[in-house]
Design a protein around this motif. Structure first.
Motif, mmCIF file in Angstrom:
data_model
loop_
_atom_site.group_PDB
_atom_site.id
_atom_site.type_symbol
_atom_site.label_atom_id
_atom_site.label_comp_id
_atom_site.label_asym_id
_atom_site.label_seq_id
_atom_site.Cartn_x
_atom_site.Cartn_y
_atom_site.Cartn_z
ATOM 1 N N THR A 98 35.241 -7.566 -11.232
ATOM 2 C CA THR A 98 33.822 -7.538 -11.597
ATOM 3 C C THR A 98 32.955 -7.076 -10.434
ATOM 4 O O THR A 98 31.762 -6.880 -10.624
ATOM 5 C CB THR A 98 33.351 -8.936 -12.048
ATOM 6 O OG1 THR A 98 33.398 -9.841 -10.931
ATOM 7 C CG2 THR A 98 34.229 -9.473 -13.166
ATOM 8 N N ARG A 99 33.549 -6.896 -9.254
ATOM 9 C CA ARG A 99 32.790 -6.509 -8.079
ATOM 10 C C ARG A 99 32.811 -5.002 -7.875
ATOM 11 O O ARG A 99 33.605 -4.285 -8.479
ATOM 12 C CB ARG A 99 33.338 -7.217 -6.838
ATOM 13 C CG ARG A 99 33.269 -8.733 -6.890
ATOM 14 C CD ARG A 99 33.405 -9.320 -5.491
ATOM 15 N NE ARG A 99 34.663 -8.924 -4.864
ATOM 16 C CZ ARG A 99 35.757 -9.670 -4.889
ATOM 17 N NH1 ARG A 99 35.755 -10.822 -5.527
ATOM 18 N NH2 ARG A 99 36.855 -9.260 -4.287
ATOM 19 N N ALA A 115 25.108 -4.822 -12.914
ATOM 20 C CA ALA A 115 25.700 -6.053 -12.407
ATOM 21 C C ALA A 115 25.718 -6.052 -10.887
ATOM 22 O O ALA A 115 26.311 -6.944 -10.272
ATOM 23 C CB ALA A 115 27.122 -6.233 -12.945
ATOM 24 N N ASN A 116 25.095 -5.059 -10.276
ATOM 25 C CA ASN A 116 24.955 -4.972 -8.826
ATOM 26 C C ASN A 116 23.503 -5.258 -8.472
ATOM 27 O O ASN A 116 22.590 -4.573 -8.943
ATOM 28 C CB ASN A 116 25.367 -3.575 -8.352
ATOM 29 C CG ASN A 116 25.460 -3.475 -6.839
ATOM 30 O OD1 ASN A 116 24.619 -3.990 -6.119
ATOM 31 N ND2 ASN A 116 26.490 -2.806 -6.356
ATOM 32 N N THR A 154 25.978 -9.875 -15.128
ATOM 33 C CA THR A 154 27.156 -10.364 -14.406
ATOM 34 C C THR A 154 27.804 -11.526 -15.137
ATOM 35 O O THR A 154 29.036 -11.640 -15.180
ATOM 36 C CB THR A 154 26.758 -10.815 -12.979
ATOM 37 O OG1 THR A 154 26.136 -9.724 -12.301
ATOM 38 C CG2 THR A 154 27.993 -11.246 -12.192
#
Length: 320
Positions: free
Chosen positions: A34-35, A184-185, A253
């Protein structure tokens, strides 16, 4: 086979028993996906993304992490630092997975907008894809811009439409296999919030004039209360875009983390009997994420127009 991150910031594929990881925590390893990363994972291949640094007045470009390490750099806490003294590089312009899909989203928005515009220009009544885009355009104009900003908000409609479609496409790309959700960042949502902040201040100054804009910071109270009220008002200018940033980042996220956690249950229980239950929940969460992708694009656009409208309508109230 699972991906893991090396001390130098590189990702390598290594075998691992189901339900186990190097540090004994399965979820730490699953959440790695997810990163952000310096690799694009494609079917049957992995593409290294370049590291681009400006350090000591010089431009450095490295094809992968191995060359980065050979040049005397390493990664610590997601920052590229000099291995000899631990000082971060002056400016990190590296291309990452989230940057790539941000570019992809921007390109898709341009292509889709141009295609829809050309189709609608050829017909008096929009049909097909052009009609679909027209539905969103009319909705944002009639249900968001005009109620919150008045007729003066039409001037800012192109910005708000771009914001909505750009966020929507980035959100939807995260549901495509091998793609990533750029929103999501927190750096991406932070950039969107900075632009929103500038537009909020610009629209207020343009509508009120600089004198009235500065006067509203005092709240119309006695000058003895200015030392208390003015800092609060200035802080309020920044809390609005900050809330936009965190809300979008957290919502985009959270869904991915829930999905990864549910999939991790399969490896923890190591049972075919348990597997259908997490899979069913994952399908449900995916449907929910599809709704959230549209919802968060709408909320970001609606709140931005609302904050812009508050400043624009102040002058109208003064006039009355």
């Amino acid at each position: 086979m699972l991906l893991q991150e090396s001390p130098q910031g590189q990702h390598r594929v290594s075998p691992a028993p189901a339900g186990e990881s190097k540090d004994g925590n399965l979820f730490v390893k699953l959440l790695h996906h997810t990163r952000d990363s310096h690799e694009l994972e494609l079917p049957g291949a992995t593409i290294d993304l370049p590291y681009i640094l400006i350090d000591k007045g010089q431009l450095h470009i490295f094809k992968n992490g191995e060359l980065l390490e050979e040049a005397g750099y390493t990664t610590q806490a997601n920052k590229i630092v000099r291995a000899q003294d631990g000082i971060p590089a002056t400016l990190d312009l590296s291309i990452t997975k989230h940057v790539v899909f941000l570019w992809v989203a921007a390109l898709l928005v341009i292509l889709l907008a141009v295609t829809a515009a050309r189709k609608n220009m050829k017909r008096l009544v929009p049909k097909g894809f052009g009609n679909l885009v027209e539905v969103f355009v009319v909705f944002i104009r009639d249900e968001i811009v005009l109620p919150n900003m008045g007729k003066g908000g039409i001037y800012y409609l192109p910005y708000l439409l771009t914001t909505f479609f750009f966020i929507l496409v980035m959100n939807l790309l995260g549901m495509v296999p091998y793609a990533a959700t750029s929103t999501a960042n927190v750096n991406v949502t932070g950039g969107l919030a900075v632009i929103a902040f500038l537009m909020i201040q610009y629209s207020s100054i343009r509508a009120q004039g600089l004198r009235h804009y500065l006067a509203h910071l005092t709240g119309g109270v006695h000058w003895l209360l200015w030392p208390i009220l003015v800092p609060i008002e200035i802080l309020g200018l920044f809390t609005k875009p900050f809330a936009l940033m965190i809300r979008l980042f957290a919502n985009m996220t959270g869904g991915h983390i829930v999905i990864v956690s549910l999939i991790g249950l399969i490896f923890i229980f190591k049972s075919y009997v348990i597997a259908p239950v997490p899979i069913a929940f994952v399908l449900g969460i995916n449907m929910l994420e599809l709704f959230v992708a549209f919802l968060q694009a709408y909320i970001f656009t609606m709140l931005t127009s609302l904050f812009m409208g508050l400043g624009m309508q102040t002058e109208e109230r003064h006039g009355h």
